[in-house]
Design an enzyme around this catalytic site. Structure first.
Site, PDB file in Angstrom:
ATOM      1  NE  ARG A 146      -8.070  -8.456  29.952  1.00  0.00           N
ATOM      2  CZ  ARG A 146      -9.154  -9.200  30.176  1.00  0.00           C
ATOM      3  NH1 ARG A 146      -9.749  -9.154  31.354  1.00  0.00           N
ATOM      4  NH2 ARG A 146      -9.630  -9.982  29.229  1.00  0.00           N
ATOM      5  CE  LYS A 168      12.407   1.175  26.333  1.00  0.00           C
ATOM      6  NZ  LYS A 168      13.605   1.122  25.453  1.00  0.00           N
ATOM      7  CD  GLU A 210      22.571   0.665  30.007  1.00  0.00           C
ATOM      8  OE1 GLU A 210      22.336   1.843  29.638  1.00  0.00           O
ATOM      9  OE2 GLU A 210      22.250  -0.323  29.320  1.00  0.00           O
ATOM     10  CE  LYS A 250      15.729   4.146  31.725  1.00  0.00           C
ATOM     11  NZ  LYS A 250      16.027   2.706  31.833  1.00  0.00           N
ATOM     12  CD  GLU A 260      12.740   3.152  22.698  1.00  0.00           C
ATOM     13  OE1 GLU A 260      13.846   3.181  23.237  1.00  0.00           O
ATOM     14  OE2 GLU A 260      12.164   2.098  22.338  1.00  0.00           O
ATOM     15  NE  ARG A 264      12.159   4.795  27.568  1.00  0.00           N
ATOM     16  CZ  ARG A 264      11.432   4.326  28.571  1.00  0.00           C
ATOM     17  NH1 ARG A 264      10.277   4.898  28.865  1.00  0.00           N
ATOM     18  NH2 ARG A 264      11.836   3.307  29.287  1.00  0.00           N
ATOM     19  CG  ASN A 268      17.472   2.523  22.393  1.00  0.00           C
ATOM     20  OD1 ASN A 268      17.449   1.462  23.003  1.00  0.00           O
ATOM     21  ND2 ASN A 268      16.373   3.223  22.147  1.00  0.00           N
ATOM     22  CG  HIS A 271      21.383  -0.122  24.355  1.00  0.00           C
ATOM     23  ND1 HIS A 271      22.177   0.854  24.907  1.00  0.00           N
ATOM     24  CD2 HIS A 271      20.828  -0.802  25.385  1.00  0.00           C
ATOM     25  CE1 HIS A 271      22.094   0.773  26.229  1.00  0.00           C
ATOM     26  NE2 HIS A 271      21.296  -0.215  26.544  1.00  0.00           N
ATOM     27  CG  HIS A 275      20.245  -4.899  22.564  1.00  0.00           C
ATOM     28  ND1 HIS A 275      19.144  -4.086  22.480  1.00  0.00           N
ATOM     29  CD2 HIS A 275      20.499  -5.038  23.894  1.00  0.00           C
ATOM     30  CE1 HIS A 275      18.738  -3.751  23.688  1.00  0.00           C
ATOM     31  NE2 HIS A 275      19.556  -4.310  24.569  1.00  0.00           N
ATOM     32  CG  HIS A 290      22.362  -5.127  29.161  1.00  0.00           C
ATOM     33  ND1 HIS A 290      21.877  -5.194  27.879  1.00  0.00           N
ATOM     34  CD2 HIS A 290      22.179  -3.829  29.562  1.00  0.00           C
ATOM     35  CE1 HIS A 290      21.419  -4.002  27.511  1.00  0.00           C
ATOM     36  NE2 HIS A 290      21.587  -3.171  28.525  1.00  0.00           N
TER      37      HIS A 290
END
Length: 388
Positions: A146, A168, A210, A250, A260, A264, A268, A271, A275, A290
């Site tokens: 956990r 993330k 990025e 960032k 997000e 935030r 993206n 993206h 993506h 990426h």
């Protein structure tokens, strides 16, 4: 098709004098010895990596220490840390490299290694690698017992300015990028740009995409500095300043919106379509890095920004030219359009089945939650194929 956008080949590059660049960076970027607290994540631009790592480990009391590498960072980067006393006790877990292995099988192997070697909820994991290692390692830490503490020590430009910072974590699943994951910040992120000297040009440019995105969502000076940086013969001292500035952009956004729900989403930019390109490439067994997918996504989404939110055509043209010169092209034809659209419908920013984009009105002027119908998205794909 709006053909007057295609004059980008003749567009003049934004001029930015080196002495102004130096002054701006020194006054605006975070000091190299300064650490920022982002949620519970400390981000340090290292001057002395051994000392910084020793201190980061000391701040995380633990019963056992593990270090996660992939086959590349085990060979190229771990030897650079061999003399650090605190790592002498660490047990290494080695996984296969590349995004192709950022999956449930690899995650399960990391869980198994932690379990079989006696890790407890009081253990500490160090992720030494690129974005694949920090994403997967962070998610392994978030879910084992956990949640155990972890430190990110990114070794690629992409990981330094994106994957390792912001909390993330995740893996790819069912053919979709980062489909499974959690927000779970590292205790510390240590940025040591000496690792960048081990990068090949493809991985350098993957991270630089990025950074370019961060320039677009911050201010004209940052954007121009990135377009004018000599990528053929990098000045690593200057690159360190640019990395610091990029991380600062960032951090500032993530501090405002850790999970997000709002601003935030600015991160993206590029993206939603990027993506989709990345997932299509993976599905067709021709994976791409990426950052390259993000760069290609920026081409499409800056076009949408011009069309829908009034982003200046000259700045779109200059950015597209930089991408064309440095990233090549991703092949697809009109037969792929429906598949790409379907992939976009799975984007996590979407609501009620409507595809959401982050677009720009101007460099630094962000337009969140923008929509486009299918025909307009296809027009953006047409633009990409025509100009790239």
């Amino acid at each position: 098709m709006i053909c007057y956008f295609y004059s980008f080949i003749r567009a003049q590059r934004y001029t930015f004098q080196p002495e102004i660049l130096s002054l701006w960076l020194k006054n605006d970027v975070l000091p190299l010895t300064l650490s920022h607290i982002m949620d519970k994540q400390e981000v340090i631009l290292c001057e002395d990596p051994a000392k910084s790592l020793e201190q980061a480990i000391a701040r995380c009391p633990h019963d056992k220490l593990f270090i996660l590498t992939d086959e590349h960072t085990h060979r190229l980067c771990l030897p650079l840390l061999a003399d650090i006393p605190a790592l002498q006790e660490a047990e290494e877990i080695i996984i296969a490299p590349e995004d192709l292995h950022k999956n449930l099988d690899t995650l399960s192997a990391v869980w198994q290694a932690l379990s079989s070697r006696g890790a407890t909820r009081h253990s500490l994991l160090i992720n030494l690698g690129g974005g694949m290692v920090t994403d997967l390692g962070g998610f392994a830490a978030a879910t084992f017992k956990r949640g155990i503490a972890y430190i990110n020590l990114p070794t690629t430009l992409l990981a330094m300015v994106d994957a390792a910072v912001g909390g993330k974590t995740g893996i790819n699943f069912n053919g979709l990028k980062n489909e499974i994951g959690a927000f779970y910040p590292a205790k510390s992120v240590l940025l040591e740009t000496a690792f960048l000297r081990t990068l090949d040009r493809r991985n350098f440019f993957s991270g630089y995409a990025e950074m370019l995105k961060h320039g677009l969502i911050s201010d004209t000076a940052h954007w121009a500095a990135l377009l004018n940086f000599d990528t053929m013969q990098p000045d690593y001292a200057l690159l360190k300043l640019l990395v610091g500035r990029s991380v600062q952009v960032k951090e500032n956004i993530v501090q405002q919106d850790p999970h997000e729900h709002g601003i935030r989403k600015a991160l993206n930019l590029g993206h939603t379509i990027g993506h989709a390109f990345e997932s299509l490439a993976l599905a067709e067994d021709r994976p791409v890095l990426h950052g390259y997918a993000v760069a290609w996504g920026l081409v499409c989404e800056l076009y949408l920004s011009c069309l829908k939110t009034g982003f200046p055509k000259d700045k779109m043209q200059q950015t597209v030219r930089f991408i064309k010169e440095n990233y090549g092209t991703f092949f697809f034809d009109c037969k792929h359009y429906d598949h790409l659209y379907e992939l976009m419908t799975h984007d996590k920013k979407n609501t009620a089945g409507i595809i959401n984009f982050t677009l720009l009105r101007e460099v630094g002027d962000i337009a969140l939650n923008q929509t486009a119908d299918k025909d307009t998205i296809f027009e953006a794909l047409d633009f990409y194929r025509e100009c790239m």
